[in-house]
Design a protein around this motif. Structure first.
Motif, PDB file in Angstrom:
ATOM      1  N   LEU A 199       0.837  -1.205   0.000  1.00  0.00           N
ATOM      2  CA  LEU A 199       0.000   0.000   0.000  1.00  0.00           C
ATOM      3  C   LEU A 199       0.873   1.257   0.000  1.00  0.00           C
ATOM      4  CD1 LEU A 199      -2.856   1.196   0.103  1.00  0.00           C
ATOM      5  CD2 LEU A 199      -2.718   1.118   2.596  1.00  0.00           C
ATOM      6  N   ALA A 200       1.875   1.281   0.863  1.00  0.00           N
ATOM      7  CA  ALA A 200       2.761   2.460   0.935  1.00  0.00           C
ATOM      8  C   ALA A 200       3.433   2.737  -0.403  1.00  0.00           C
ATOM      9  CB  ALA A 200       3.816   2.254   2.019  1.00  0.00           C
ATOM     10  N   ALA A 201       3.921   1.690  -1.058  1.00  0.00           N
ATOM     11  CA  ALA A 201       4.604   1.855  -2.345  1.00  0.00           C
ATOM     12  C   ALA A 201       3.638   2.356  -3.412  1.00  0.00           C
ATOM     13  CB  ALA A 201       5.233   0.538  -2.782  1.00  0.00           C
ATOM     14  N   ALA A 202       2.400   1.833  -3.404  1.00  0.00           N
ATOM     15  CA  ALA A 202       1.413   2.241  -4.407  1.00  0.00           C
ATOM     16  C   ALA A 202       1.021   3.706  -4.245  1.00  0.00           C
ATOM     17  CB  ALA A 202       0.181   1.348  -4.315  1.00  0.00           C
ATOM     18  N   VAL A 203       0.861   4.147  -3.004  1.00  0.00           N
ATOM     19  CA  VAL A 203       0.505   5.551  -2.757  1.00  0.00           C
ATOM     20  C   VAL A 203       1.649   6.471  -3.200  1.00  0.00           C
ATOM     21  CG1 VAL A 203       0.024   7.269  -0.960  1.00  0.00           C
ATOM     22  CG2 VAL A 203      -1.144   5.053  -0.916  1.00  0.00           C
ATOM     23  N   SER A 204       2.872   6.109  -2.827  1.00  0.00           N
ATOM     24  CA  SER A 204       4.026   6.935  -3.213  1.00  0.00           C
ATOM     25  C   SER A 204       4.225   6.948  -4.722  1.00  0.00           C
ATOM     26  CB  SER A 204       5.290   6.437  -2.511  1.00  0.00           C
ATOM     27  OG  SER A 204       5.254   6.755  -1.132  1.00  0.00           O
ATOM     28  N   ALA A 205       4.075   5.800  -5.363  1.00  0.00           N
ATOM     29  CA  ALA A 205       4.238   5.723  -6.819  1.00  0.00           C
ATOM     30  C   ALA A 205       3.182   6.561  -7.537  1.00  0.00           C
ATOM     31  CB  ALA A 205       4.162   4.271  -7.281  1.00  0.00           C
ATOM     32  N   ALA A 206       2.016   6.753  -6.893  1.00  0.00           N
ATOM     33  CA  ALA A 206       0.934   7.536  -7.481  1.00  0.00           C
ATOM     34  C   ALA A 206       1.086   9.033  -7.238  1.00  0.00           C
ATOM     35  CB  ALA A 206      -0.408   7.052  -6.926  1.00  0.00           C
ATOM     36  N   GLY A 207       2.168   9.429  -6.558  1.00  0.00           N
ATOM     37  CA  GLY A 207       2.418  10.850  -6.337  1.00  0.00           C
ATOM     38  C   GLY A 207       2.052  11.358  -4.966  1.00  0.00           C
ATOM     39  N   GLY A 208       1.496  10.475  -4.117  1.00  0.00           N
ATOM     40  CA  GLY A 208       1.208  10.846  -2.733  1.00  0.00           C
ATOM     41  C   GLY A 208       2.376  10.459  -1.845  1.00  0.00           C
TER      42      GLY A 208
ATOM     43  N   GLY B  39      -6.964   7.675   5.843  1.00  0.00           N
ATOM     44  CA  GLY B  39      -6.762   6.266   6.139  1.00  0.00           C
ATOM     45  C   GLY B  39      -7.879   5.416   5.577  1.00  0.00           C
ATOM     46  N   THR B  40      -9.116   5.733   5.978  1.00  0.00           N
ATOM     47  CA  THR B  40     -10.269   4.898   5.643  1.00  0.00           C
ATOM     48  C   THR B  40     -10.423   4.690   4.134  1.00  0.00           C
ATOM     49  OG1 THR B  40     -11.362   5.689   7.651  1.00  0.00           O
ATOM     50  CG2 THR B  40     -12.751   4.617   6.020  1.00  0.00           C
ATOM     51  N   ARG B  41     -10.232   5.742   3.359  1.00  0.00           N
ATOM     52  CA  ARG B  41     -10.383   5.606   1.894  1.00  0.00           C
ATOM     53  C   ARG B  41      -9.370   4.606   1.325  1.00  0.00           C
ATOM     54  NH1 ARG B  41     -12.309   9.141  -2.505  1.00  0.00           N
ATOM     55  NH2 ARG B  41     -12.352   7.734  -4.302  1.00  0.00           N
ATOM     56  N   PHE B  42      -8.170   4.572   1.898  1.00  0.00           N
ATOM     57  CA  PHE B  42      -7.131   3.671   1.385  1.00  0.00           C
ATOM     58  C   PHE B  42      -7.290   2.229   1.876  1.00  0.00           C
ATOM     59  CE2 PHE B  42      -4.621   7.674   0.658  1.00  0.00           C
ATOM     60  CZ  PHE B  42      -4.485   7.506  -0.715  1.00  0.00           C
ATOM     61  N   ILE B  43      -8.136   2.006   2.893  1.00  0.00           N
ATOM     62  CA  ILE B  43      -8.391   0.629   3.337  1.00  0.00           C
ATOM     63  C   ILE B  43      -8.917  -0.204   2.165  1.00  0.00           C
ATOM     64  CG2 ILE B  43      -9.936  -0.831   4.740  1.00  0.00           C
ATOM     65  CD1 ILE B  43      -9.738   1.293   6.950  1.00  0.00           C
ATOM     66  N   VAL B  44      -9.754   0.415   1.325  1.00  0.00           N
ATOM     67  CA  VAL B  44     -10.393  -0.322   0.232  1.00  0.00           C
ATOM     68  C   VAL B  44      -9.643  -0.185  -1.098  1.00  0.00           C
ATOM     69  CG1 VAL B  44     -12.642  -0.060   1.363  1.00  0.00           C
ATOM     70  CG2 VAL B  44     -12.000   1.521  -0.458  1.00  0.00           C
ATOM     71  N   ALA B  45      -8.434   0.366  -1.057  1.00  0.00           N
ATOM     72  CA  ALA B  45      -7.646   0.456  -2.295  1.00  0.00           C
ATOM     73  C   ALA B  45      -7.366  -0.949  -2.825  1.00  0.00           C
ATOM     74  CB  ALA B  45      -6.326   1.177  -2.018  1.00  0.00           C
ATOM     75  N   LYS B  46      -7.277  -1.068  -4.143  1.00  0.00           N
ATOM     76  CA  LYS B  46      -7.020  -2.377  -4.750  1.00  0.00           C
ATOM     77  C   LYS B  46      -5.685  -2.952  -4.299  1.00  0.00           C
ATOM     78  CE  LYS B  46     -10.113  -2.043  -8.680  1.00  0.00           C
ATOM     79  NZ  LYS B  46     -10.296  -1.913 -10.139  1.00  0.00           N
ATOM     80  N   GLU B  47      -4.719  -2.088  -3.994  1.00  0.00           N
ATOM     81  CA  GLU B  47      -3.406  -2.562  -3.543  1.00  0.00           C
ATOM     82  C   GLU B  47      -3.379  -2.903  -2.053  1.00  0.00           C
ATOM     83  OE1 GLU B  47      -2.687   0.501  -6.864  1.00  0.00           O
ATOM     84  OE2 GLU B  47      -3.975   0.310  -5.107  1.00  0.00           O
ATOM     85  N   SER B  48      -4.460  -2.587  -1.334  1.00  0.00           N
ATOM     86  CA  SER B  48      -4.526  -2.864   0.107  1.00  0.00           C
ATOM     87  C   SER B  48      -4.681  -4.364   0.348  1.00  0.00           C
ATOM     88  CB  SER B  48      -5.718  -2.117   0.717  1.00  0.00           C
ATOM     89  OG  SER B  48      -6.056  -2.634   1.979  1.00  0.00           O
ATOM     90  N   ILE B  49      -3.931  -4.889   1.321  1.00  0.00           N
ATOM     91  CA  ILE B  49      -3.981  -6.328   1.626  1.00  0.00           C
ATOM     92  C   ILE B  49      -5.155  -6.685   2.533  1.00  0.00           C
ATOM     93  CG2 ILE B  49      -1.483  -6.650   1.391  1.00  0.00           C
ATOM     94  CD1 ILE B  49      -1.616  -6.779   4.639  1.00  0.00           C
ATOM     95  N   VAL B  50      -5.952  -5.704   2.919  1.00  0.00           N
ATOM     96  CA  VAL B  50      -7.074  -5.932   3.828  1.00  0.00           C
ATOM     97  C   VAL B  50      -8.033  -6.977   3.240  1.00  0.00           C
ATOM     98  CG1 VAL B  50      -9.137  -4.834   4.821  1.00  0.00           C
ATOM     99  CG2 VAL B  50      -6.944  -3.664   4.894  1.00  0.00           C
ATOM    100  N   HIS B  51      -8.498  -7.893   4.085  1.00  0.00           N
ATOM    101  CA  HIS B  51      -9.425  -8.945   3.662  1.00  0.00           C
ATOM    102  C   HIS B  51     -10.673  -8.336   3.028  1.00  0.00           C
ATOM    103  CE1 HIS B  51     -12.035 -12.470   3.864  1.00  0.00           C
ATOM    104  NE2 HIS B  51     -10.960 -13.207   4.145  1.00  0.00           N
ATOM    105  N   GLN B  52     -11.201  -8.995   2.018  1.00  0.00           N
ATOM    106  CA  GLN B  52     -12.370  -8.478   1.297  1.00  0.00           C
ATOM    107  C   GLN B  52     -13.570  -8.268   2.210  1.00  0.00           C
ATOM    108  OE1 GLN B  52     -12.040  -7.554  -1.995  1.00  0.00           O
ATOM    109  NE2 GLN B  52     -14.016  -6.528  -1.655  1.00  0.00           N
ATOM    110  N   ASN B  53     -13.733  -9.129   3.219  1.00  0.00           N
ATOM    111  CA  ASN B  53     -14.862  -8.962   4.159  1.00  0.00           C
ATOM    112  C   ASN B  53     -14.810  -7.591   4.840  1.00  0.00           C
ATOM    113  OD1 ASN B  53     -15.428 -11.591   3.546  1.00  0.00           O
ATOM    114  ND2 ASN B  53     -14.938 -12.437   5.562  1.00  0.00           N
ATOM    115  N   TYR B  54     -13.598  -7.188   5.239  1.00  0.00           N
ATOM    116  CA  TYR B  54     -13.381  -5.891   5.899  1.00  0.00           C
ATOM    117  C   TYR B  54     -13.673  -4.768   4.906  1.00  0.00           C
ATOM    118  CZ  TYR B  54     -10.587  -2.725   9.019  1.00  0.00           C
ATOM    119  OH  TYR B  54     -10.136  -1.736   9.860  1.00  0.00           O
ATOM    120  N   LYS B  55     -13.121  -4.871   3.704  1.00  0.00           N
ATOM    121  CA  LYS B  55     -13.372  -3.847   2.679  1.00  0.00           C
ATOM    122  C   LYS B  55     -14.875  -3.690   2.418  1.00  0.00           C
ATOM    123  CE  LYS B  55      -9.035  -4.237   0.040  1.00  0.00           C
ATOM    124  NZ  LYS B  55      -8.453  -4.431  -1.306  1.00  0.00           N
ATOM    125  N   ASP B  56     -15.573  -4.819   2.315  1.00  0.00           N
ATOM    126  CA  ASP B  56     -17.010  -4.768   2.042  1.00  0.00           C
ATOM    127  C   ASP B  56     -17.767  -4.074   3.162  1.00  0.00           C
ATOM    128  OD1 ASP B  56     -16.618  -6.094  -0.349  1.00  0.00           O
ATOM    129  OD2 ASP B  56     -17.204  -8.074   0.428  1.00  0.00           O
TER     130      ASP B  56
END
Length: 308
Positions: free
Chosen positions: A28-37, A191-208
Motif C-alpha cells: 500500500l505504501a509503495a502504491a501511494v508513493s508511486a501515485a504521487g502521494g 486512512g479509511t479511503r485507502f483501506i479499500v484500495a485495490k493494492e490494500s492487503i485488507v481482507h475483502q470482508n473488511y473492505k465490504d
C-alpha cells in the motif's frame, strides 16, 4: 497543487496515507508513493526487523519518497527509531506518545519529523522541539482518537504554529480535501479511503463492511480507559461497550481486543475483529487503485478551489 508539504516531502500531490496498523504495509505504501502521494508503513507493535524488511520492500517497488509511522507506546519504538535512520526513510510520523527524545537523531539523519497531534498545546510543543510539520487529527478518524473535531482543530492549530499543518479525520473525497485547504491545511492524511484500495492487503470482508457503512456505523470504545478507539460497530464493539458499562477492568477489556485487528485485516473476521474505520466510511463506496483515488480527489478539490 504545490504546498509547503509537497516541497518538504518532494511529492506531487499533498495526499498522505495514514499509518494504519496491519493495513499500511509495503504494498500500500509503495502504491501511494508511486501515485504521487506519500505512503507510510504502519509500524504499530511490530518488531524493528519487520519494519526494516518492509522499508526494503517499498524501495524495491518504487524510488519515490515514503515514510514510517511509529507508535511510540510500542515496546519496539526505540529500536524502530534507529532502523528508520539506518534505512534512510524520507519522513517519520508519530502517534501515541511524545517523540522528543528521538527528534534530534532523526533530524541529524535528514529525516522529516511529522507528529500526529490532537491539541493546539501538543502542536506548539512539537514545533518548539523541531518538528517539520504536524498532522492535526480530528476525532472523526478511525483508530485511536482525541477529543476535537477536524473542523475545529485544524484552523486553531494552523493559527498556533508556523510550520505546515496536515489535516486528518473525516476526509475521504475532494470536498474534504478542499475544505481542509480552506481551513489552512497544506495537505490531507487519509486512512479509511485507502483501506479499500485495490493494492490494500485488507481482507475483502473488511473492505465490504467499509463500503457498506452508513454515516452512523462507527462506534467509539475505550473511553473509560483513556484510550478511545473508533471502529465499525459489530459483535466485538457491543461486547466491549457492555463490559465498559459494567465497570470491567482494563485487563478484561484488553483481553477482549487482543489480536482483534489482525483477525479483521488478515482473517476477515468482521464479527469479532476490530474494524478500525473513520466516520468517512459512509462516503467510501468503491474499490479503486491508489492512483485513481488520489487523482479523483485532487481533481475534485482543484475544481472546487477554482485552481483549474
Amino acid at each position: 497543487m504545490k504546498t509547503r508539504i509537497t516541497e518538504l516531502l518532494n511529492i506531487e500531490y499533498p495526499v498522505i496515507q495514514g499509518g494504519m496498523a496491519w493495513v499500511a504495509e509495503h504494498s500500500l505504501a509503495a502504491a501511494v508513493s508511486a501515485a504521487g502521494g506519500f505512503g507510510l508503513i504502519g509500524a504499530a507493535n511490530a518488531p524493528a526487523e519487520w519494519v526494516r524488511e518492509e522499508i526494503r520492500k517499498v524501495k524495491a517497488l518504487t524510488d519515490k519518497p515514503f515514510g514510517v509511522n511509529i507508535m511510540l507506546l510500542s515496546p519496539h519504538a526505540e529500536a524502530i527509531a534507529k532502523v528508520v535512520v539506518e534505512e534512510g526513510v524520507a519522513a517519520v510520523t508519530t502517534g501515541a506518545g511524545n517523540p522528543e527524545k528521538y527528534m534530534q537523531m532523526w533530524k541529524d539523519a535528514g529525516i522529516k519529523v511529522i507528529p500526529v497531534v490532537a491539541s493546539v498545546a501538543l502542536a506548539k510543543r512539537m514545533e518548539k522541539y523541531g518538528a517539520d510539520a504536524v498532522i492535526a487529527e480530528g476525532c472523526e478518524s478511525g483508530g485511536h482518537i482525541g477529543q476535537q473535531t477536524t473542523m475545529a482543530l485544524v484552523p486553531q492549530v494552523v493559527d498556533a504554529v508556523s510550520i505546515p499543518v496536515i489535516a486528518a479525520g473525516g476526509i475521504a473525497d475532494g470536498r474534504g480535501f478542499a475544505a481542509a485547504m480552506m481551513l489552512g491545511a497544506e495537505a490531507v492524511q487519509m486512512g479509511t479511503r485507502f483501506i479499500v484500495a485495490k493494492e490494500s492487503i485488507v481482507h475483502q470482508n473488511y473492505k465490504d463492511r467499509v463500503m457498506l457503512a452508513k454515516d452512523i456505523d462507527t462506534e467509539v470504545t475505550g473511553r473509560s480507559t483513556g484510550h478511545p478507539v473508533r471502529a465499525l460497530r459489530n459483535k466485538m464493539t457491543r461486547e466491549y461497550l457492555r463490559l465498559e458499562k459494567e465497570g470491567a477492568s482494563f485487563e478484561e477489556l484488553e483481553y477482549l481486543t487482543l489480536g482483534s485487528l489482525r483477525k479483521a485485516v488478515m482473517e476477515g473476521n468482521v464479527s469479532e475483529g476490530t474494524l478500525m474505520a473513520g466516520q468517512s466510511a459512509g462516503m467510501v463506496k468503491k474499490e479503486q487503485t491508489c492512483s485513481e483515488i488520489i487523482l479523483e480527489i485532487v481533481d475534485e478539490a482543484e475544481r472546487l478551489l477554482k485552481l483549474k
